[in-house]
Design a protein around this motif. Structure first.
Motif, PDB file in Angstrom:
ATOM      1  N   SER A 101       0.860  -1.186   0.000  1.00  0.00           N
ATOM      2  CA  SER A 101       0.000   0.000   0.000  1.00  0.00           C
ATOM      3  C   SER A 101       0.895   1.235   0.000  1.00  0.00           C
ATOM      4  O   SER A 101       2.084   1.166   0.339  1.00  0.00           O
ATOM      5  CB  SER A 101      -0.890   0.003   1.239  1.00  0.00           C
ATOM      6  OG  SER A 101      -0.116   0.261   2.388  1.00  0.00           O
ATOM      7  N   GLU A 102       0.325   2.366  -0.364  1.00  0.00           N
ATOM      8  CA  GLU A 102       1.113   3.599  -0.414  1.00  0.00           C
ATOM      9  C   GLU A 102       1.645   3.971   0.967  1.00  0.00           C
ATOM     10  O   GLU A 102       2.756   4.471   1.104  1.00  0.00           O
ATOM     11  CB  GLU A 102       0.274   4.738  -0.996  1.00  0.00           C
ATOM     12  CG  GLU A 102       1.102   5.904  -1.451  1.00  0.00           C
ATOM     13  CD  GLU A 102       0.366   6.872  -2.343  1.00  0.00           C
ATOM     14  OE1 GLU A 102       0.715   8.068  -2.281  1.00  0.00           O
ATOM     15  OE2 GLU A 102      -0.529   6.456  -3.089  1.00  0.00           O
ATOM     16  N   ASP A 103       0.857   3.683   2.018  1.00  0.00           N
ATOM     17  CA  ASP A 103       1.312   3.978   3.385  1.00  0.00           C
ATOM     18  C   ASP A 103       2.519   3.126   3.761  1.00  0.00           C
ATOM     19  O   ASP A 103       3.506   3.631   4.316  1.00  0.00           O
ATOM     20  CB  ASP A 103       0.177   3.740   4.389  1.00  0.00           C
ATOM     21  CG  ASP A 103      -0.978   4.714   4.205  1.00  0.00           C
ATOM     22  OD1 ASP A 103      -0.743   5.810   3.653  1.00  0.00           O
ATOM     23  OD2 ASP A 103      -2.108   4.372   4.606  1.00  0.00           O
ATOM     24  N   ASN A 104       2.437   1.819   3.479  1.00  0.00           N
ATOM     25  CA  ASN A 104       3.565   0.924   3.776  1.00  0.00           C
ATOM     26  C   ASN A 104       4.800   1.342   2.991  1.00  0.00           C
ATOM     27  O   ASN A 104       5.918   1.336   3.512  1.00  0.00           O
ATOM     28  CB  ASN A 104       3.217  -0.524   3.441  1.00  0.00           C
ATOM     29  CG  ASN A 104       2.194  -1.115   4.375  1.00  0.00           C
ATOM     30  OD1 ASN A 104       1.896  -0.555   5.419  1.00  0.00           O
ATOM     31  ND2 ASN A 104       1.632  -2.254   4.007  1.00  0.00           N
ATOM     32  N   LEU A 105       4.579   1.676   1.739  1.00  0.00           N
ATOM     33  CA  LEU A 105       5.684   2.082   0.874  1.00  0.00           C
ATOM     34  C   LEU A 105       6.317   3.374   1.380  1.00  0.00           C
ATOM     35  O   LEU A 105       7.545   3.516   1.389  1.00  0.00           O
ATOM     36  CB  LEU A 105       5.166   2.263  -0.555  1.00  0.00           C
ATOM     37  CG  LEU A 105       6.196   2.352  -1.657  1.00  0.00           C
ATOM     38  CD1 LEU A 105       7.126   1.156  -1.622  1.00  0.00           C
ATOM     39  CD2 LEU A 105       5.495   2.416  -3.000  1.00  0.00           C
ATOM     40  N   SER A 106       5.485   4.281   1.844  1.00  0.00           N
ATOM     41  CA  SER A 106       5.975   5.551   2.381  1.00  0.00           C
ATOM     42  C   SER A 106       6.871   5.306   3.603  1.00  0.00           C
ATOM     43  O   SER A 106       7.914   5.957   3.764  1.00  0.00           O
ATOM     44  CB  SER A 106       4.791   6.442   2.752  1.00  0.00           C
ATOM     45  OG  SER A 106       5.225   7.715   3.089  1.00  0.00           O
ATOM     46  N   GLU A 107       6.483   4.349   4.452  1.00  0.00           N
ATOM     47  CA  GLU A 107       7.302   4.001   5.626  1.00  0.00           C
ATOM     48  C   GLU A 107       8.658   3.445   5.196  1.00  0.00           C
ATOM     49  O   GLU A 107       9.688   3.809   5.763  1.00  0.00           O
ATOM     50  CB  GLU A 107       6.577   2.965   6.496  1.00  0.00           C
ATOM     51  CG  GLU A 107       5.559   3.560   7.424  1.00  0.00           C
ATOM     52  CD  GLU A 107       6.151   4.613   8.354  1.00  0.00           C
ATOM     53  OE1 GLU A 107       7.191   4.342   9.000  1.00  0.00           O
ATOM     54  OE2 GLU A 107       5.590   5.719   8.405  1.00  0.00           O
ATOM     55  N   LYS A 155       6.869  -5.627  -5.658  1.00  0.00           N
ATOM     56  CA  LYS A 155       5.786  -5.324  -4.730  1.00  0.00           C
ATOM     57  C   LYS A 155       5.292  -3.885  -4.868  1.00  0.00           C
ATOM     58  O   LYS A 155       4.329  -3.502  -4.216  1.00  0.00           O
ATOM     59  CB  LYS A 155       6.243  -5.547  -3.285  1.00  0.00           C
ATOM     60  CG  LYS A 155       6.602  -6.980  -2.987  1.00  0.00           C
ATOM     61  CD  LYS A 155       7.109  -7.119  -1.583  1.00  0.00           C
ATOM     62  CE  LYS A 155       7.628  -8.517  -1.332  1.00  0.00           C
ATOM     63  NZ  LYS A 155       8.344  -8.603  -0.071  1.00  0.00           N
ATOM     64  N   ALA A 156       5.996  -3.091  -5.687  1.00  0.00           N
ATOM     65  CA  ALA A 156       5.592  -1.693  -5.863  1.00  0.00           C
ATOM     66  C   ALA A 156       6.041  -1.202  -7.234  1.00  0.00           C
ATOM     67  O   ALA A 156       7.082  -1.620  -7.745  1.00  0.00           O
ATOM     68  CB  ALA A 156       6.206  -0.832  -4.771  1.00  0.00           C
ATOM     69  N   ASP A 157       5.268  -0.300  -7.790  1.00  0.00           N
ATOM     70  CA  ASP A 157       5.584   0.302  -9.073  1.00  0.00           C
ATOM     71  C   ASP A 157       6.729   1.286  -8.895  1.00  0.00           C
ATOM     72  O   ASP A 157       6.727   2.103  -7.967  1.00  0.00           O
ATOM     73  CB  ASP A 157       4.327   1.015  -9.602  1.00  0.00           C
ATOM     74  CG  ASP A 157       4.587   1.729 -10.909  1.00  0.00           C
ATOM     75  OD1 ASP A 157       5.086   1.071 -11.841  1.00  0.00           O
ATOM     76  OD2 ASP A 157       4.296   2.940 -10.995  1.00  0.00           O
ATOM     77  N   LEU A 217       7.295   9.039  -4.357  1.00  0.00           N
ATOM     78  CA  LEU A 217       7.358   9.112  -2.900  1.00  0.00           C
ATOM     79  C   LEU A 217       8.726   9.561  -2.405  1.00  0.00           C
ATOM     80  O   LEU A 217       8.840  10.350  -1.468  1.00  0.00           O
ATOM     81  CB  LEU A 217       6.978   7.777  -2.277  1.00  0.00           C
ATOM     82  CG  LEU A 217       5.504   7.389  -2.367  1.00  0.00           C
ATOM     83  CD1 LEU A 217       5.288   5.969  -1.879  1.00  0.00           C
ATOM     84  CD2 LEU A 217       4.637   8.357  -1.591  1.00  0.00           C
ATOM     85  N   VAL A 218       9.787   9.064  -3.045  1.00  0.00           N
ATOM     86  CA  VAL A 218      11.135   9.459  -2.650  1.00  0.00           C
ATOM     87  C   VAL A 218      11.320  10.962  -2.892  1.00  0.00           C
ATOM     88  O   VAL A 218      11.843  11.671  -2.032  1.00  0.00           O
ATOM     89  CB  VAL A 218      12.207   8.641  -3.407  1.00  0.00           C
ATOM     90  CG1 VAL A 218      13.601   9.215  -3.206  1.00  0.00           C
ATOM     91  CG2 VAL A 218      12.181   7.185  -2.984  1.00  0.00           C
ATOM     92  N   GLN A 219      10.842  11.448  -4.034  1.00  0.00           N
ATOM     93  CA  GLN A 219      10.953  12.885  -4.319  1.00  0.00           C
ATOM     94  C   GLN A 219      10.199  13.710  -3.282  1.00  0.00           C
ATOM     95  O   GLN A 219      10.673  14.740  -2.831  1.00  0.00           O
ATOM     96  CB  GLN A 219      10.434  13.196  -5.718  1.00  0.00           C
ATOM     97  CG  GLN A 219      11.394  12.790  -6.808  1.00  0.00           C
ATOM     98  CD  GLN A 219      10.862  13.130  -8.196  1.00  0.00           C
ATOM     99  OE1 GLN A 219       9.745  13.589  -8.358  1.00  0.00           O
ATOM    100  NE2 GLN A 219      11.696  12.894  -9.189  1.00  0.00           N
TER     101      GLN A 219
END
Length: 147
Positions: free
Chosen positions: A95-101, A132-134, A141-143
């Motif tokens: 999920s975007e939240d998990n990826l953000s973490e 697991k992520a695009d 997100l990194v930017q």
């Protein structure tokens, strides 16, 4: 069960079900996996298989975008079906939240502080989220976190 075994099993099932599209897509991807194994000169690991599957999925998504831009709904529809078939074999997406973490943790790990460190962060994070992520979402997100 590894990906190649799963493809073999699903090919048999698609033949029994007379599902020509699924059969065609799985055969194409299986062929790509076998070509990659020949190119590398060894049996593919799960990671290698996932890389090939990601490449196939990305090619179809890029083509879909082009077909939609050209108003070729007939071809776009077929590609959407192919993408749906391939996504079944992909690991569950983060999920975007998990990826953000994960992005926040990785930025802290590499000690990044500005957009100049973007390459270091991306190099460290992509192996963690492979399949697991695009990549585009990860990049965005990194930017966000580096600005």
């Amino acid at each position: 069960m590894n990906l190649l075994d799963r493809f073999n099993q699903d090919i048999k099932q698609a033949m029994k079900d007379k599902d020509k599209l699924k059969l065609s897509v799985i055969r194409m991807v299986k062929s790509s996996l076998q070509n990659e194994a020949i190119k590398l000169g060894k049996e593919l690991t799960e990671d290698d298989s996932l890389t090939v599957l990601n490449r196939e999925l990305k090619q179809r998504k890029d083509s879909l975008h082009e077909f939609e831009k050209a108003n070729r709904d007939d071809l776009a529809s077929k590609l959407r079906d192919e993408i749906a078939i391939l996504e079944v074999y992909m690991p569950e997406q983060l999920s975007e939240d998990n990826l953000s973490e994960i992005v926040k943790q990785t930025i802290a790990e590499v000690g990044a502080s500005s957009k100049a460190d973007m390459g270091k962060v991306m190099g460290a994070i992509m192996p963690k989220v492979k399949g697991k992520a695009d990549g585009g979402l990860v990049n965005r997100l990194v930017q966000q976190h580096l600005s």
